[in-house]
Design a protein around this motif. Structure first.
Motif, PDB file in Angstrom:
ATOM      1  N   ALA A   1      -5.401  -7.025  -2.178  1.00  0.00           N
ATOM      2  CA  ALA A   1      -6.380  -6.099  -1.612  1.00  0.00           C
ATOM      3  C   ALA A   1      -5.682  -4.914  -0.960  1.00  0.00           C
ATOM      4  O   ALA A   1      -6.126  -3.767  -1.087  1.00  0.00           O
ATOM      5  N   ARG A   2      -4.579  -5.174  -0.269  1.00  0.00           N
ATOM      6  CA  ARG A   2      -3.848  -4.103   0.406  1.00  0.00           C
ATOM      7  C   ARG A   2      -3.253  -3.104  -0.586  1.00  0.00           C
ATOM      8  O   ARG A   2      -3.220  -1.897  -0.321  1.00  0.00           O
ATOM      9  N   PHE A   3      -2.789  -3.603  -1.730  1.00  0.00           N
ATOM     10  CA  PHE A   3      -2.210  -2.696  -2.724  1.00  0.00           C
ATOM     11  C   PHE A   3      -3.266  -1.708  -3.225  1.00  0.00           C
ATOM     12  O   PHE A   3      -3.044  -0.491  -3.237  1.00  0.00           O
ATOM     13  N   PHE A   4      -4.419  -2.233  -3.632  1.00  0.00           N
ATOM     14  CA  PHE A   4      -5.472  -1.339  -4.132  1.00  0.00           C
ATOM     15  C   PHE A   4      -6.043  -0.490  -3.003  1.00  0.00           C
ATOM     16  O   PHE A   4      -6.486   0.651  -3.224  1.00  0.00           O
ATOM     17  N   GLN A   5      -6.021  -1.022  -1.794  1.00  0.00           N
ATOM     18  CA  GLN A   5      -6.483  -0.240  -0.659  1.00  0.00           C
ATOM     19  C   GLN A   5      -5.564   0.953  -0.415  1.00  0.00           C
ATOM     20  O   GLN A   5      -6.019   2.033  -0.035  1.00  0.00           O
ATOM     21  N   GLY A   6      -4.256   0.763  -0.664  1.00  0.00           N
ATOM     22  CA  GLY A   6      -3.328   1.874  -0.534  1.00  0.00           C
ATOM     23  C   GLY A   6      -3.671   3.015  -1.466  1.00  0.00           C
ATOM     24  O   GLY A   6      -3.559   4.201  -1.105  1.00  0.00           O
ATOM     25  N   SER A   7      -4.123   2.688  -2.667  1.00  0.00           N
ATOM     26  CA  SER A   7      -4.536   3.727  -3.615  1.00  0.00           C
ATOM     27  C   SER A   7      -5.703   4.529  -3.061  1.00  0.00           C
ATOM     28  O   SER A   7      -5.784   5.744  -3.227  1.00  0.00           O
ATOM     29  N   MET A   8      -6.635   3.836  -2.398  1.00  0.00           N
ATOM     30  CA  MET A   8      -7.795   4.513  -1.828  1.00  0.00           C
ATOM     31  C   MET A   8      -7.406   5.331  -0.596  1.00  0.00           C
ATOM     32  O   MET A   8      -7.911   6.431  -0.371  1.00  0.00           O
ATOM     33  N   MET A   9      -6.488   4.793   0.208  1.00  0.00           N
ATOM     34  CA  MET A   9      -6.058   5.508   1.410  1.00  0.00           C
ATOM     35  C   MET A   9      -5.272   6.773   1.091  1.00  0.00           C
ATOM     36  O   MET A   9      -5.165   7.667   1.930  1.00  0.00           O
TER      37      MET A   9
ATOM     38  N   PHE B   1       6.519  11.323  -2.578  1.00  0.00           N
ATOM     39  CA  PHE B   1       6.868  10.055  -3.229  1.00  0.00           C
ATOM     40  C   PHE B   1       8.032   9.385  -2.510  1.00  0.00           C
ATOM     41  O   PHE B   1       7.973   8.196  -2.174  1.00  0.00           O
ATOM     42  N   VAL B   2       9.095  10.143  -2.261  1.00  0.00           N
ATOM     43  CA  VAL B   2      10.269   9.586  -1.581  1.00  0.00           C
ATOM     44  C   VAL B   2       9.908   9.159  -0.163  1.00  0.00           C
ATOM     45  O   VAL B   2      10.309   8.074   0.304  1.00  0.00           O
ATOM     46  N   ARG B   3       9.133   9.978   0.518  1.00  0.00           N
ATOM     47  CA  ARG B   3       8.756   9.689   1.902  1.00  0.00           C
ATOM     48  C   ARG B   3       7.976   8.376   2.010  1.00  0.00           C
ATOM     49  O   ARG B   3       8.269   7.524   2.857  1.00  0.00           O
ATOM     50  N   ASN B   4       6.993   8.195   1.160  1.00  0.00           N
ATOM     51  CA  ASN B   4       6.173   6.988   1.221  1.00  0.00           C
ATOM     52  C   ASN B   4       6.914   5.758   0.713  1.00  0.00           C
ATOM     53  O   ASN B   4       6.722   4.647   1.228  1.00  0.00           O
ATOM     54  N   LEU B   5       7.772   5.947  -0.291  1.00  0.00           N
ATOM     55  CA  LEU B   5       8.537   4.817  -0.812  1.00  0.00           C
ATOM     56  C   LEU B   5       9.504   4.295   0.250  1.00  0.00           C
ATOM     57  O   LEU B   5       9.586   3.081   0.499  1.00  0.00           O
TER      58      LEU B   5
ATOM     59  N   PRO C   1       0.808  -1.237   0.000  1.00  0.00           N
ATOM     60  CA  PRO C   1       0.000   0.000   0.000  1.00  0.00           C
ATOM     61  C   PRO C   1       0.828   1.268   0.000  1.00  0.00           C
ATOM     62  O   PRO C   1       0.403   2.287  -0.567  1.00  0.00           O
ATOM     63  N   MET C   2       2.023   1.242   0.613  1.00  0.00           N
ATOM     64  CA  MET C   2       2.856   2.440   0.620  1.00  0.00           C
ATOM     65  C   MET C   2       3.341   2.782  -0.789  1.00  0.00           C
ATOM     66  O   MET C   2       3.446   3.960  -1.159  1.00  0.00           O
ATOM     67  N   ILE C   3       3.641   1.770  -1.582  1.00  0.00           N
ATOM     68  CA  ILE C   3       4.018   2.017  -2.984  1.00  0.00           C
ATOM     69  C   ILE C   3       2.842   2.627  -3.738  1.00  0.00           C
ATOM     70  O   ILE C   3       3.000   3.577  -4.527  1.00  0.00           O
ATOM     71  N   ALA C   4       1.647   2.094  -3.495  1.00  0.00           N
ATOM     72  CA  ALA C   4       0.452   2.651  -4.140  1.00  0.00           C
ATOM     73  C   ALA C   4       0.214   4.093  -3.712  1.00  0.00           C
ATOM     74  O   ALA C   4      -0.140   4.951  -4.520  1.00  0.00           O
TER      75      ALA C   4
END
Length: 634
Positions: free
Chosen positions: A286-294, A570-574, A236-239
């Motif tokens: 699910a977590r990856f797409f959830q990251g996009s929503m979060m 971007f850097v912070r979340n990555l 999710p952080m990558i998303a």
């Protein structure tokens, strides 16, 4: 937040005359004087100026005498003689009667397609200059009209070319006291919306930070290794790192409210497989797409604040948002630890699902569209339907396709990250510090378990994040005082570096307390309260770094700040998604003391960034292709 600075300009130019700066007063008075006296043509301040991309741009000529022909000229290029006939357009006066039977005196402005469809290669700063000119034009010449519900609106006629030939339209804008303008909403309504948006941030953050402590039980629950389980944070952080670059331009097209509503529903649905399934691969998807929503809680709340609050009112609102980011991490780690230990990891997902459901209900009840341009565009479409005459707002004239906006949103942040030394340095600095907040999740549990605390009790020491947030927020009042003092010394406009004073102190506090934390977290030798206090010092420093970088980039890059903020976000979340993957191995392999010492050394080296900017920031901005255009006189 792509139009935050545009809204600032609108506020300064139209709605808040008492708080105009000396320069903006002079500009506006010059416009009025030239129109009334018709001595010399008004030429926009950006006329004949080079953009960072080396291009020229259109302008309005508002100075010609009313009733005579008016000229809208394109800035001449080296081939002016070949294009001069195409560049000139005329204005004509509208002498028709208005609704009250009086001479309207409105100006039929002719705008070429270069205004209504600005090339994507033109810079955002000049686009906003064009738009500000037209807004000022409507505010000076527009007439206030009323509909059957007695809703006032400013109107001015114009001839535009939207690609299908010249046509007459009516340009509309807010009247100063319009109750539908988000700036004029009651404070109770504004803060209700703000707190609802903050709750979105809270629930999303809890879901992310809880992964670290849940790893104590999740490995056996899903029958996977610790590293594989921690992908529930990394994915999710990558998303979150990438998704805002698409959602920002989308919010410009359809508004913020729709995005909040849709993403909250999808976020809720994506919790279902986490509650009922032990298939870890499915949970990761699910977590990856959830990251996009979060991601909306991370990227859009600041824009919502800018929609409703004038700059002088945003301090408290943004302070609430910043404090919530930190407190949600402390509360999240602590609560998830206790829930999973007492009731099992499945219940941590179930309770998060309940919170997400409450979030959906709260959004439906409280949230409304806050983007001024979207609301004004809707008002214009409604007036078109009522009157049969085409109404448009200024933003409609420059509206681009979503794909054009997204192309800029995706490319420019990465361009700044690699070509702007200021953005690069600050992104690495705050990115590393923010990743340490997530990495300390492993360190804190290991250190305090050695004192005899169980996993949930050890995780409870992350409540120091909440304490640090309120301490850091208190220091912000002194930072604001230092900024105001600097502004007085610089004719009312402080240099961006004045935002970094306490951030620089925070940059030193972080490694200093990290050193002490490294060598005092020794069970049987030093009492557990000492490393706990050191954690407060570390997190307080990071809080001040975070708020300092946020405000500095906003001041230094102005209309480009959305792209600069996207770069460091971007850097912070990555980094935050990747560091926890190896942090536990690092702490166990090197030992707690030496691992934390390594972190402190890196933090100390990177802490030079704000000090270098305080002393040499002006020179760096002068050499920057972007900042040099914005701050020629700073």
């Amino acid at each position: 937040m792509v139009r935050q600075d545009q809204d600032d300009q609108l506020e300064k130019g139209i709605y808040d005359d008492k708080d105009k700066s000396t320069s903006s007063q002079a500009t506006t008075s010059t416009v009025i004087e030239t129109i009334q006296q018709a001595e010399t043509p008004y030429r926009s301040k950006y006329l004949d100026e080079e953009s960072p991309m080396g291009e020229k741009h259109d302008t309005f000529d508002l100075g010609a005498e009313i009733g005579t022909s008016r000229i809208l000229s394109r800035v001449p290029s080296s081939t002016k003689s070949k294009s001069e006939s195409r560049a000139k357009r005329t204005y004509s006066n509208d002498n028709k009667q208005n609704h009250n039977g009086n001479e309207s005196g409105n100006i039929l402005s002719r705008m070429t397609s270069s205004l209504s469809r600005i090339s994507t290669s033109q810079t955002q700063a000049h686009e906003l200059d064009l738009e500000e000119d037209l807004r000022r034009h409507v505010s000076l010449h527009g007439k206030q009209k009323h509909d059957k519900n007695d809703n006032g609106i400013l109107e001015d006629k114009a001839i535009v070319n939207l690609g299908d030939g010249d046509e007459e339209v009516i340009i509309v804008d807010w009247v100063p006291d319009d109750p539908d303008n988000p700036f004029n909403w009651p404070s109770v309504r504004k803060y209700a919306i703000l707190l609802t948006c903050v709750f979105i941030t809270f629930t999303g953050t809890v879901s992310l930070v809880g992964v670290g402590v849940n790893a104590e039980w999740g490995t056996s629950y899903f029958n996977v290794s610790r590293e594989i389980f921690l992908l529930q944070l990394t994915m999710p952080m990558i998303a979150i790192a990438f998704t805002p670059m698409a959602l920002a331009p989308l919010s410009e097209v359809i508004g913020r409210n729709m995005i909040y509503q849709v993403t909250s529903v999808i976020n809720l649905l994506l919790f279902i497989p986490q509650c009922i399934s032990k298939n870890h691969d499915g949970v990761l998807a699910a977590r990856f797409f959830q990251g996009s929503m979060m991601s909306v809680g991370n990227s859009m709340v600041g824009g919502t604040v800018a929609d409703m609050f004038y700059p002088k009112q945003r301090g408290i609102a943004m302070g609430v948002f910043s404090v919530m980011i930190f407190t949600s991490q402390g509360i999240g780690i602590t609560s998830v630890g206790w829930i999973s230990q007492k009731f099992g990891i499945r219940w941590s997902y179930i309770i998060q699902t309940i919170a997400a459901a409450f979030n959906v209900i709260l959004n439906i009840i409280v949230l409304r569209e806050t983007r001024s341009d979207v609301l004004l565009s809707r008002r214009a479409k409604k007036l078109t339907k009522q009157t049969g005459k085409k109404h448009m707002c200024v933003a409609d004239l420059q509206k681009k396709s979503f794909f054009s906006l997204m192309r800029v949103s995706l490319i420019r942040p990465f361009l700044y990250l690699f070509t702007e030394p200021i953005v690069t340095a600050l992104s690495l600095w705050i990115g590393f510090a923010w990743a340490c907040v997530f990495m300390f999740g492993s360190s804190v549990i290991l250190v305090f378990q050695a004192y005899g605390f169980n996993t949930a009790q050890a995780a409870s020491f992350e409540i120091t994040l909440c304490i640090a947030a309120f301490i850091g927020f208190g220091f912000q009042f002194h930072q604001d005082k230092l900024y105001r003092t600097s502004a007085k010394k610089h004719n009312g406009k402080a240099p961006p570096e004045a935002r970094l004073y306490w951030a620089a102190y925070g940059g030193l506090m972080f490694p200093l307390f990290c050193f002490i934390y490294a060598w005092t977290g020794r069970a049987g030798i030093v009492h557990w309260a000492v490393p706990a206090v050191c954690l407060i010092g570390c997190y307080t420093g990071i809080f001040m770094m975070y708020t300092g970088v946020f405000t500095y980039l906003a001041d230094a890059y102005e209309v480009y700040s959305s792209s600069a903020q996207a770069s460091h976000s971007f850097v912070r979340n990555l980094f935050s998604g990747l560091f926890p993957l190896f942090s536990r191995q690092m702490y166990k392999g090197m030992g707690y003391q030496y691992a934390n010492t390594l972190v402190a050394c890196v933090a100390l080296i990177l802490s030079a960034a704000p000090f270098l900017l305080i002393f040499y920031g002006k020179k760096l901005r002068q050499k920057s292709k972007v900042c040099s255009t914005l701050y020629k006189d700073s």
